[in-house]
Design a protein around this motif. Structure first.
Motif: not given
Lengths: 330, 330
Positions: B117-130, B173-179
């Motif tokens: 009935d409805f769709i939602v498009n999500y954003s996605w990026i491969s592992a290790g990227h912001m 996410f940015e902080k966790v990536m650095k950590q």
């Protein structure tokens, strides 16, 4: 069948069913006792129009603290010796929310009994022996509780078919035992040195795969394992399959059998090590056609318990050996 | 935040929510897409007074054929490329029962969209990227759908807290990536030769443990694995633990954290190989206290994806390598 103590306990519970509205069933237990409940959840999912069912590990149940738990809930719990602390706590918690609490146990007196509205005592016998009272074994009691509920609340007639079929389950077990006696020994010899063995099933049978993986292989034999859902298999786990990776595939007779058949075809093509326990090969004379899918897992489990015993003998690792359970604090 | 396409799609879905009674939510997908849905089920279990939630693998859903699936059901489905046949079939099946069907996918056009009935498009990026748009990543959309439902149907205000918190998730996410940048590389070096690695978690985090086990370790790295529930651990699986058996333990911030803490204590006492990803060590500035438990798994998963990439590099086994998936018929 003679009128048993369990029958009298069930009679009282059915009276309690009649006296309240029940909208939701929570099956709450830990480990092997939790796995027992999957077939009953499967039945309620498949057949109930108005009552929803959920399986939770006892501590998850308490901490998740479902808002839908209330006086219209039936909480069915189980602990073999009635002493699992998380399950006793869960019964207490459920009662505090006004739910009707029914607890299964093998023993007559136990902390879990003290915290429950009703108890049912089931019959039990160790792996590899005949079940003298299959009609009051734990799985059978659970089906009586869930099918009895839908009989009372929704007029579902499977309960009657269940009762007449359970009377013949002992005969089925006897035949299955003869059929598999040599087979399980051969499997045990063949797989006794494996470091990892996966189990797989779907539908009403998944709980048996889960139970064999966590209680028999991991707990009692210290073999790496886990239960893979036969549908999920194709969405990740199957990449682990190679000629030397052993799988135990359970094939039942319920509506999800096509999932198990698809898994079998793949295992046959890309694997070389597999144990297939297929309910289609069983002589199920006396089991009503309408409940065969529900009762097949009980028969599959009977074979699995024979396999467990054979494996423990072939490996010289008794099923009772533990390093942590009941031995160290946790 | 700019008004995105996903926001506009969600707006239409919320209007549809208002126009029907919804008693039950079915989350239906396969593998990693199914694992995405566990946190939203956790939220509904914890907070909904009247709406019950269930997660089913797509084919199990169709064959189990729940009688409680009807015009008062909301069925939320997901398939990254919208081409998973079982999930498309499940959407079709759900619609035939009168349910409201909402499907998430990364792509714009797909068979699954045609059946929903409805769709939602999500954003996605491969592992290790912001993640450039964490507020419309798959997990976030799922929370918007489930928290939005309770906002509309039961006046639950978590939805508002979610929206304001999602605006700050990118910073987290940015902080966790650095950590974790150095830490995940060290873990990858340390565990790259392991043949089996278990994962473990409870509550809202269990889906992350499941996803890492079946999609990353089994599917993408061909390492034996499975996700153990931290409460169930003590009722069988813990007997497998020895000094040389590695576990990845996820520790979140939801109500079930005591289960994960208990598992940690045991792993520390009897094991020697463990990776602990603990949300308590994260800087969650900007995430509302009331939704921290729900959003922690998304941050844990961000770290897990860094770990996946590090592991694949240390093992010279790219995350894209498959032997069966999309390569052979199944």
């Amino acid at each position: 069948m003679p009128y048993t103590k369990a029958d009298s306990q069930l009679h009282q519970i059915f009276e309690a069913y009649k006296q309240r509205t029940i909208k939701r069933v929570f099956f709450v237990a830990c480990g092997g006792s939790s796995a027992l409940m999957y077939p009953s959840k499967y039945f309620l999912d498949c057949e109930s129009k108005h009552i929803t069912a959920e399986v939770f590990s006892s501590n998850e149940f308490i901490h998740r603290n479902p808002q839908s738990l209330n006086e219209h809930s039936l909480v069915i719990l189980c602990s073999h010796k009635g002493k699992t602390p998380e399950t006793t706590e869960a019964a207490k918690f459920a009662k505090s929310k006004g739910a009707l609490t029914v607890s299964l146990m093998y023993v007559e007196h136990a902390p879990l009994a003290d915290e429950s509205d009703f108890i049912v005592n089931y019959s039990w016998i160790s792996a590899g022996h005949m079940e003298p009272h299959p009609e009051i074994m734990n799985y059978a009691i659970l089906y009586k509780l869930s099918m009895g509920l839908l009989y009372i609340k929704e007029g579902n007639r499977k309960y009657e078919k269940l009762l007449s079929s359970l009377d013949n389950l002992g005969g089925v077990f006897e035949k299955v035992m003869k059929q598999h006696e040599e087979q399980v020994k051969a499997y045990a010899e063949q797989y006794k040195d494996e470091k990892i063995i996966y189990t797989m099933a779907s539908g009403a049978n998944y709980g048996m795969a889960y139970s064999f993986a966590i209680c028999i292989l991991m707990e009692m034999q210290w073999i790496h394992s886990h239960a893979i859902h036969a549908g999920e298999f194709f969405h990740g786990p199957f990449e682990i399959l190679d000629k030397d990776v052993p799988f135990i595939l359970l094939m039942g007779l319920d509506e999800t059998r096509p999932l198990e058949e698809r898994a079998l075809a793949f295992l046959e093509q890309y694997g070389e090590k597999r144990i297939v326990i297929d309910a289609k090969t069983f002589d199920l004379t006396g089991i009503d056609e309408e409940v065969k899918g529900y009762l097949a897992p009980l028969v599959i489990n009977f074979v699995l318990r024979m396999l467990a015993l054979a494996l423990s003998k072939a490996r010289n690792h008794p099923l009772e050996t533990r390093r942590y359970m009941f031995k160290v604090p946790y």
